[in-house]
Each structure stands twice: as structure tokens, then as C-alpha cells.
Design a protein around this motif. Structure first.
Motif, PDB file in Angstrom:
ATOM      1  N   GLN A  96      11.963  -6.977   1.939  1.00 14.50           N
ATOM      2  CA  GLN A  96      11.129  -7.356   3.080  1.00 14.50           C
ATOM      3  C   GLN A  96      11.473  -8.761   3.566  1.00 14.50           C
TER       4      GLN A  96
ATOM      5  N   GLY B  54       3.240  -6.506   3.557  1.00 16.43           N
ATOM      6  CA  GLY B  54       3.241  -5.355   2.662  1.00 16.43           C
ATOM      7  C   GLY B  54       2.022  -5.383   1.767  1.00 16.43           C
TER       8      GLY B  54
ATOM      9  N   TYR C  21       3.145  -2.403   6.143  1.00 15.42           N
ATOM     10  CA  TYR C  21       3.442  -1.256   5.284  1.00 15.42           C
ATOM     11  C   TYR C  21       2.409  -1.226   4.163  1.00 15.42           C
TER      12      TYR C  21
END
Length: 400
Positions: free
Chosen positions: A281, A295, A91
Motif C-alpha cells: 500500500q 486499509g 480497503y
């Protein structure tokens, strides 16, 4: 047990512990790479073809090299993520500015330099646009071969939020968090702030006036140091009369002016959404409910200062270009722990060990996380008249 056998047993035990430790999830946040000055100054001797506040080729390279390091650590060594980019694993979020978006794009290109290929050779002639008379189309198709894009380029999806609503990555700005204005005003009433301003007025302010021909506030002097830093990095001359001693005094101003407003409350306002994202997460990784393994959060120096203050480890020095703060979730035989590093140096949280057991880390973060940042960011006394010295580092338009 004899001594040789005991030694062998101990070594085997240690090797078992080491081999049992794996990195299972990572969050990385970083300052953009080298850029041009944020604003045009009449005294600036630098040459900036792309304009102001834009990532320079040197900034591209910094993050490309960061990406190569990330590839070595997390693809080659840890085998955390796939060698080919996968949207289910990664992400990416950035502030809504060219330099931060381009920084993370450069970094991901360093990680995934061998982009996708066509599924079948037949698509060489089929995967073409519905435009007529595309110039040199066949030549371009031949040059591509089986690659989807030239030079193995891998496009990456970068998510952004309008700066005025981005409480995660520019949560210190007054536009995103009006409460910061009240905190700033209060901090400017402290003795330490008043002493620094008084000392500046008696000394450095007069030097700046003599050299630059302008009289500027304590905050603006620090902001001018940012332009001098940009010139210094890109090998441009400073204006005549600027000495190293004068520069470092101005840089000292910058170190203070872009961080003194980070009280514990301000750090929580600016850091809560980011640290909640880390917990979300990591929780998803541990529970097996999420496929996200990495991330990326591309932001600014003040962003990193907020996060380091949230952790209680900020050393007072402004993060340099491409500075990187990394959170690794380790699994050691079903015991989860978090290792934190900043620019390659390990960070030890007060009250924990390294790596910090995840349950402890999570509890420490939750003690500081504000559940509803948007609500907490509203003015506490919207009828009171605010009066404070302008600070560029709380202005979205002057993000550094």
C-alpha cells in the motif's frame, strides 16, 4: 544575523517543516469490540441474547467511537480521505467471523455517518424494487427523503477469507498454518513453560478446582479468564468464590498462554502477509500507482500480539477490546517516514527513530517477511507424531 531575526528564521523554518508534513497513507488493524464469551460455561452468570462469541452493543459503540476518532484525524485534520466513502480510497478486510465484520462496519459507520443521497429527486419514485405490494412503500420513501438509506447509513464492502486459508489475520491458527503445531510443541518443552505449569499445578489449579468444581489445564485456566473478563466488562457477577486475586492470576495465565508460542519464526509466519500488505500500500502511494489511502484490518487479540511481536514491541499484556495498531505514512517534502501507534501511544522500533524513515522501515520489515507463507506453514516433519497440551488460542474455533 541578530538574535530576533534568528529566532524568527528558526520559527519560520520549523513552521515550514510542520506544514510540509502530510499523512498520505494509513493502515489500521484492530481487535474486535466487546463480545460475549466464546463458549458456554455452566458457571457463567452472564446473559447473552445473541449467543456466544458475538459482538455486544457495547462492542458496537466502542468501534463507532473509534470511527469518530478516525474521521477527526484523517478526514477533518489530515484531509487524507474524502468525507464521503470512496471504494477507491479504502480497503476493508476482516476475519470470517460475525464479531470482526460487525466491528469494522461499526467503525466505518462512525467515520461516514452521512451516507449517500439519490442523484435526483426523480429517483424517489424510480429507485424501488420490482416487488409487488411492498408494505408501506410510500411511507418508507417519504421518510427517506433524498437519503439512499435511513439515518445516513453508508454500506461498506468487507472482504473476508475462510479462516482455514487466512494466513494474514489468523495466521497463528494450526488450521491455517500447521507448522504452528510443531512450534507449540517445542515451546512446551522449554524450562520456562514447564516451570509455569508446575507452579500452576501446585497452586492456582487447586483453587480453580475448589471454586468451579472442575480440574483444568494451565492453558484452559487462561481461557477461562477470558470469560471472566467478558463478565467483568459487561457488569455481570462472577461465580461465588472468585476473588480479584484469583482472577488476576488466571488473567496472568491468559497473557502467557496466548503469546508464548510466538517465536521469531511464528511471528513471521503470522505477520508476513499483513506487513507485506502495508509495504504494498505504501509503495503504491509513493509511486502514485494506487489510489488506496486507507486499509482497515479487523481481527483478534492474538492477531495483534503476532504483529506486535513481529515489530519486537509486544509487552506481554493481552490487547483489550477494540485495541488499535496504526501505521501512518508521512510525506515531509518528499521524505517519507512511518509513524506507528498502539492505542494512542507512539511505538519506537529498535534501531529507528520516530517517525521511522520509510526506506529503513521497509528494510526492517523485509528482513522478517516470509515470501511464501503457505509453503513455510507446512509441517517440517509430517511423519513425526505431534504431542502437546491443547492451546485454545491456536484453535480457529476458539479465536478470541
Amino acid at each position: 544575523m541578530s538574535k530576533p531575526i534568528f529566532i524568527l528564521f528558526t520559527l519560520a523554518l520549523l513552521l515550514g517543516i510542520i506544514s510540509g508534513d502530510t499523512i498520505v497513507s494509513v493502515v489500521s488493524t484492530f481487535r474486535h469490540g466487546a463480545r460475549s464469551p466464546i463458549d458456554k460455561s455452566s458457571w457463567d452468570l452472564g446473559v447473552w441474547p445473541q449467543g456466544y462469541g458475538e459482538l455486544t452493543p457495547e462492542g458496537y459503540r466502542q468501534h463507532y467511537l473509534n470511527g469518530k476518532e478516525m474521521a477527526y484525524r484523517y478526514i477533518e485534520q489530515a484531509q487524507l480521505i474524502s468525507p464521503k466513502f470512496s471504494v477507491s480510497e479504502i480497503y476493508i478486510r476482516s476475519t470470517d467471523l460475525n464479531r470482526t465484520v460487525m466491528s469494522v462496519q461499526s467503525q466505518l459507520y462512525g467515520m461516514f455517518s452521512n451516507g449517500p443521497q439519490l442523484a435526483q429527486t426523480a429517483f424517489n419514485q424510480k429507485a424501488v424494487p420490482p416487488l409487488l405490494n411492498v408494505q408501506n412503500q410510500q411511507q418508507a420513501i417519504t421518510a427517506l427523503g433524498e437519503h439512499a438509506l435511513p439515518n445516513g447509513y453508508q454500506p461498506v464492502p468487507v472482504h473476508v477469507v475462510s479462516a482455514s486459508y487466512d494466513n494474514m489475520l489468523v495466521g497463528s491458527s494450526i488450521a491455517a498454518c500447521p507448522r504452528m503445531a510443531e512450534i507449540l510443541q517445542a515451546q512446551q518443552q522449554t524450562d520456562i513453560y514447564k516451570q509455569k505449569v508446575a507452579a500452576y499445578t501446585q497452586g492456582l489449579q487447586k483453587q480453580i478446582s475448589q471454586v468451579f468444581g472442575i480440574t483444568v489445564s494451565y492453558e484452559v485456566a487462561g481461557y477461562m479468564a477470558d470469560t471472566l473478563t467478558t463478565d467483568k466488562f459487561h457488569k455481570f457477577d462472577w461465580p461465588p468464590g472468585v476473588t480479584d486475586e484469583m482472577y488476576y492470576q488466571m488473567y496472568g495465565n491468559q497473557n502467557y498462554t496466548n503469546s508464548y508460542f510466538y517465536t521469531p519464526e511464528a511471528s513471521s509466519l503470522a505477520g508476513s502477509q499483513f506487513f507485506q500488505a502495508i509495504l504494498d500500500q505504501f509503495d503504491g502511494t509513493i509511486s502514485g500507482t494506487s489510489t488506496r489511502k486507507f486499509g482497515f484490518y479487523s481481527a483478534h487479540d492474538t492477531t495483534l500480539i503476532a504483529f506486535l511481536n513481529f515489530l519486537g514491541v509486544f509487552d506481554g499484556n493481552n490487547p483489550i477490546y477494540a485495541s488499535t495498531l496504526i501505521f501512518e505514512l508521512h510525506n515531509n517534502n518528499n521524505a517519507y517516514a512511518v509513524h506507528i501507534s498502539y492505542n494512542g501511544a507512539s511505538i519506537l522500533l529498535d534501531g529507528c527513530v520516530d517517525p521511522c524513515p520509510y526506506a529503513t522501515f521497509k528494510e526492517m520489515m523485509q528482513e522478517k517477511i516470509i515470501a511464501n507463507v503457505t509453503e513455510a506453514c507446512q509441517l517440517q516433519n509430517d511423519e513425526a507424531e505431534l504431542s502437546y497440551n491443547y492451546n485454545p488460542y491456536l484453535d480457529i474455533n476458539a479465536l478470541s
